[in-house]
Write a protein that holds these residues in place. Structure first.
Motif, mmCIF file in Angstrom:
data_model
loop_
_atom_site.group_PDB
_atom_site.id
_atom_site.type_symbol
_atom_site.label_atom_id
_atom_site.label_comp_id
_atom_site.label_asym_id
_atom_site.label_seq_id
_atom_site.Cartn_x
_atom_site.Cartn_y
_atom_site.Cartn_z
ATOM 1 N N UNK A 1 0.820 -1.209 0.000
ATOM 2 C CA UNK A 1 0.000 0.000 0.000
ATOM 3 C C UNK A 1 0.855 1.261 0.000
ATOM 4 N N UNK A 2 2.108 1.137 0.429
ATOM 5 C CA UNK A 2 3.031 2.271 0.406
ATOM 6 C C UNK A 2 3.270 2.748 -1.027
ATOM 7 N N UNK A 3 2.998 1.887 -1.996
ATOM 8 C CA UNK A 3 3.251 2.218 -3.389
ATOM 9 C C UNK A 3 2.036 2.845 -4.079
ATOM 10 N N UNK A 4 1.006 3.151 -3.333
ATOM 11 C CA UNK A 4 -0.204 3.724 -3.918
ATOM 12 C C UNK A 4 0.023 5.061 -4.631
ATOM 13 N N UNK A 5 1.045 5.863 -4.290
ATOM 14 C CA UNK A 5 1.266 7.090 -5.064
ATOM 15 C C UNK A 5 1.573 6.833 -6.546
ATOM 16 N N UNK A 6 1.894 5.595 -6.883
ATOM 17 C CA UNK A 6 2.202 5.247 -8.277
ATOM 18 C C UNK A 6 0.976 4.774 -9.057
ATOM 19 N N UNK A 7 -0.141 4.635 -8.409
ATOM 20 C CA UNK A 7 -1.329 4.065 -9.037
ATOM 21 C C UNK A 7 -1.763 4.822 -10.294
ATOM 22 N N UNK A 8 -1.848 6.128 -10.214
ATOM 23 C CA UNK A 8 -2.292 6.913 -11.364
ATOM 24 C C UNK A 8 -1.305 6.799 -12.532
ATOM 25 N N UNK A 9 -0.026 6.821 -12.227
ATOM 26 C CA UNK A 9 0.982 6.710 -13.281
ATOM 27 C C UNK A 9 0.882 5.370 -13.999
ATOM 28 N N UNK A 10 0.549 4.326 -13.259
ATOM 29 C CA UNK A 10 0.466 2.992 -13.857
ATOM 30 C C UNK A 10 -0.842 2.786 -14.605
ATOM 31 N N UNK A 11 -1.930 3.213 -14.025
ATOM 32 C CA UNK A 11 -3.223 2.939 -14.640
ATOM 33 C C UNK A 11 -3.577 3.914 -15.756
ATOM 34 N N UNK A 12 -3.191 5.183 -15.605
ATOM 35 C CA UNK A 12 -3.549 6.195 -16.586
ATOM 36 C C UNK A 12 -2.386 6.515 -17.524
ATOM 37 N N UNK A 13 -1.186 6.366 -17.018
ATOM 38 C CA UNK A 13 -0.017 6.652 -17.841
ATOM 39 C C UNK A 13 0.549 8.043 -17.638
#
Length: 96
Positions: free
Chosen positions: A34-46
């Motif tokens: 869950x610490x990696x959640x700041x990367x979610x938008x970059x991964x899912x949206x690009x």
């Protein structure tokens, strides 16, 4: 096969994974996907990864092999957006 950890990050942000600890030199890293959640938008949206995303990814490096080997996350590691995040953050994945 090129391994990319960033889809793991996206899935981890949604799914609660078991937590553990890995000791590095004088500090302890809690392996919490869950610490990696700041990367979610970059991964899912690009979108380009934020500094926070890259910092968290670097912090969680000792945990990445565990995330990669986890069958719940491992299947999400080969994606174009995840590879872009990895390159943008200057991260080389560990050999697991």
């Amino acid at each position: 096969m090129k391994i990319n950890v960033f889809w793991i990050i996206a899935l981890v942000a949604v799914v609660v994974a078991p937590r553990g600890e890995v000791t590095m030199a004088a500090e302890t890293v809690t392996c919490d996907p869950e610490e990696l959640s700041p990367c979610l938008e970059a991964i899912t949206i690009g979108t380009p990864p934020s500094k926070d995303c890259c910092d968290k990814l670097t912090e969680q490096m000792p945990c990445l092999c565990g995330y990669i080997k986890d069958p719940n996350f491992g299947k999400f590691i080969n994606t174009p957006n995840a590879e872009k995040v990895q390159k943008s953050c200057g991260i080389s994945l560990p050999k697991c």
